[in-house]
Design a protein around this motif. Sequence first.
Motif, PDB file in Angstrom:
ATOM      1  N   VAL A   6       1.404   3.254  -5.964  1.00 28.28           N
ATOM      2  CA  VAL A   6       0.336   2.554  -5.389  1.00 28.28           C
ATOM      3  C   VAL A   6       0.668   1.381  -4.578  1.00 28.28           C
ATOM      4  O   VAL A   6       0.256   1.169  -3.313  1.00 28.28           O
ATOM      5  N   ASP A   7       1.336   0.274  -5.114  1.00 24.75           N
ATOM      6  CA  ASP A   7       1.682  -0.847  -4.461  1.00 24.75           C
ATOM      7  C   ASP A   7       2.552  -0.454  -3.263  1.00 24.75           C
ATOM      8  O   ASP A   7       2.217  -1.037  -2.186  1.00 24.75           O
ATOM      9  N   ALA A   8       3.549   0.102  -3.359  1.00 21.12           N
ATOM     10  CA  ALA A   8       4.682   0.291  -2.321  1.00 21.12           C
ATOM     11  C   ALA A   8       3.775   1.229  -1.055  1.00 21.12           C
ATOM     12  O   ALA A   8       3.904   0.771   0.151  1.00 21.12           O
ATOM     13  N   ALA A  15      -1.772   5.908   1.647  1.00 22.79           N
ATOM     14  CA  ALA A  15      -0.997   5.397   2.833  1.00 22.79           C
ATOM     15  C   ALA A  15      -2.080   5.538   4.034  1.00 22.79           C
ATOM     16  O   ALA A  15      -2.012   4.633   4.833  1.00 22.79           O
ATOM     17  N   VAL A  16      -2.806   6.095   4.239  1.00 17.72           N
ATOM     18  CA  VAL A  16      -3.821   6.318   5.219  1.00 17.72           C
ATOM     19  C   VAL A  16      -4.773   5.475   5.246  1.00 17.72           C
ATOM     20  O   VAL A  16      -5.248   4.758   6.237  1.00 17.72           O
ATOM     21  N   GLU A  17      -5.547   5.306   4.224  1.00 19.88           N
ATOM     22  CA  GLU A  17      -6.624   4.421   4.023  1.00 19.88           C
ATOM     23  C   GLU A  17      -6.465   3.164   3.505  1.00 19.88           C
ATOM     24  O   GLU A  17      -7.266   2.227   3.622  1.00 19.88           O
ATOM     25  N   GLU A  18      -5.408   2.971   2.785  1.00 18.94           N
ATOM     26  CA  GLU A  18      -5.009   1.579   2.046  1.00 18.94           C
ATOM     27  C   GLU A  18      -3.902   0.667   2.583  1.00 18.94           C
ATOM     28  O   GLU A  18      -3.545  -0.375   2.139  1.00 18.94           O
ATOM     29  N   SER A  19      -3.094   1.484   3.589  1.00 26.09           N
ATOM     30  CA  SER A  19      -1.941   0.605   4.087  1.00 26.09           C
ATOM     31  C   SER A  19      -2.417  -0.030   5.543  1.00 26.09           C
ATOM     32  O   SER A  19      -3.608   0.536   5.976  1.00 26.09           O
TER      33      SER A  19
END
Length: 746
Positions: free
Chosen positions: A67-69, A94-98
């Motif tokens: 999750v963190d990475a 990846a798409v919504e939280e990075s």
Amino acid sequence: MQVHKSIFALVALTVIFSCTRRNVSSTVGSTSQVESRIESILSQMTLAEKIGQMNQVSAGGDVNNYVDALRKGQIGSILNEVDPVKINEFQRLAVEESRLGIPLLVSRDVIHGFHTIFPIPLGLAATFDPALTEEGARVAAIEATAQGIRWTFSPMLDIARDPRWGRIAEGSGEDPYLDARMAEAMVHGYQGRTADSTSMAACIKHFVGYGAAEGGRDYNSTFLTERQLRNIYLPPFEAAVKAGAMTLMTSFNDNDGVPSTGNTFVVKDVLRDEWGFDGLVVTDWNSMGEMINHGFGVDRKDVAQKAVNAGVDMDMMTFGFVSHLEELVKSGAVKEKTIDNAVRNILRVKILLGLFENPYINVEAAKAVQYAPEHLASARKTVEESVILLKNDGILPLNGTPRILVTGPLANAPHDQLGTWAFDGEKSHTVTPLKTLQERFPGRVEYVPGLTFSREKRSGFADVVAAAKRADVVLVFLGEEAILSGEAHSLADLNLKGSQSELLAALKTAGKPIVATVIAGRPLTIERDLPNVDAMLYSFHPGTMGGPALANLIFGDVNPSGKAPITFLRTVGQAPLYYAHNMTGRPYNGETLLDDIPAEAGQTSLGNTSYYLDYGAYPLFPFGYGLSYTTFAYSCIGLDKDTYKADDTISISFTLSNTGAYDGTEVVQVYIRDLVGSITRPVKELKAFERINLKSGESRTLTIQIPVQELAFTGLDGIKKVEPGEFRLWVAGDSASGTPVSFTII
Ligand code: NOJ
């Protein structure tokens, strides 16, 4: 648009297959739009985010680990996650939280089918049918992409000439021309002729020379000269690049002292600069880290520097890039523009696959396409074309409804008939020969396994022999289990394992006709077993639909047409033995064999030529060999001219006749020999092939066209070209038959 170099045409009909450059989904725009989109994303990325894209990790089933990475943009790709719910969750992070919302490339080894398992790649090659192979790769892509997998680590293009090497199962065998045609087919099949959400990026591997591991021991060193690379090992990769392969994997081996993952010559000079490859280059699993084991780098930082500077874009599981690239850039050991190029190559694949538009999959819809009836039918047809008839004393095809004894360790081995690299194929869906025969002939089948697995040792087969006596015919299924071939599974002895040969010998004492089917991952040395059977079919691990296909072949619903994509050895000591060897200065001339050497024979009394005293010079079955229930005759072979120029096309005409009692399919093969070159040349080289269906008694005049440029090779001056001189050409049903015709190139 590229055109296949060999063009095969029926008299009145010219079929030209076209190799397309990489397909671009209509939703992602033109090439220049793709490139400007890449630049726009790149311009927003921090160095850490760029390096994150270059990191591939094994998902290991637990999204929480990453999750963190993912939020920090430290992962560009995952492998080994097939649960569509989890894949969606990985993508969501990846798409919504990075920060930049770059989707992940979700990858998997989808090697010969995803759920519906097709024959292992060596079996696909035995079909000599690129169109059907493309169809199979398409099926794999449809099933895998439905579950969110958009990148497969296939096709494996390693030329393999030593059947001790377990990974021979994963490729197309010994011949660069056949390998190249299968490579193009698989690339087109996975990626789709028109890119859409069922497109899965192909990964051509293992670059390069991995199949030439010394002694057939996996992961071992290779010592291939640049000319061998250019004439034998590189051409299938070049063909796949031209066909639009989106990605490539570096190999584990070191060639002449240089591990591939740090090999600037092959990755940068050849792949990038000569071929203009702008796809993604990924390492093999920890192959960057293993450069430390090779003694080619002192630590992870050192090998990360070597790999990235050689042209590698993504690190599979060494964690060398995420751990060290930032400091390497800061110290000047790696230029930021090298990182930028790598990231461009990664983003390009993601954009072309349409992942930015459609990162998620519909979990419910994913289930519907798995094992679809048309997928199973395609898999069955592929097995039917792939099985090679090696011997037939006239017993096959069987007819009527005989009392059948089914025996042998592979008769009912649902896991093992799937073969190596069939991670997602479920044995509950496998149809075994036993199951098929029991359903097809209710009450007529007796099953006595004899051996429960191939390696079992047993003495006395009274139960099997008694059952054979009660039957009209014995169908024995034997060979090797899936675990005996594939990665790290090399063998030093290629005879049937355990007591399988003893089982065959015992069965023979029952006096009933015996039809043996060998199911294996490589060509085993079965010479000693042939006399004990009336017929032998050879099936490289056939996958999900092996049972129905084999029954159709045995009972004549389908006539065998598979051909050996690899030389069958008499004994393992002959390895490597392949048809396209160079002529020695002392070719074999029928000299005396061991048993006929008189006592106290004089040292030079046997003659001095190239052969083994005990096994001669020839294999058990040559490359391209395979029988049919009918017979074929070639006649009136002629060329349109005697003399050609470098830019001409050779037009070969011949008559093919089905001279037997069954309709059938012949794989017509064209071989050439360049008599004199600036370097010694192979005694024969395959330059064209095609499957031709003929009714019993039918004759057809056919034309094959081969551009003279197809005869080019890299000679003494290091330049690839056609050298003028005299040539021989054969049109035949295998690599050891036929009468040559001559032509000259000026
Ligand atoms: C190692 C194998 O050599 C390669 O073929 C495979 O694709 C990767 N592992 C990923 O599983």
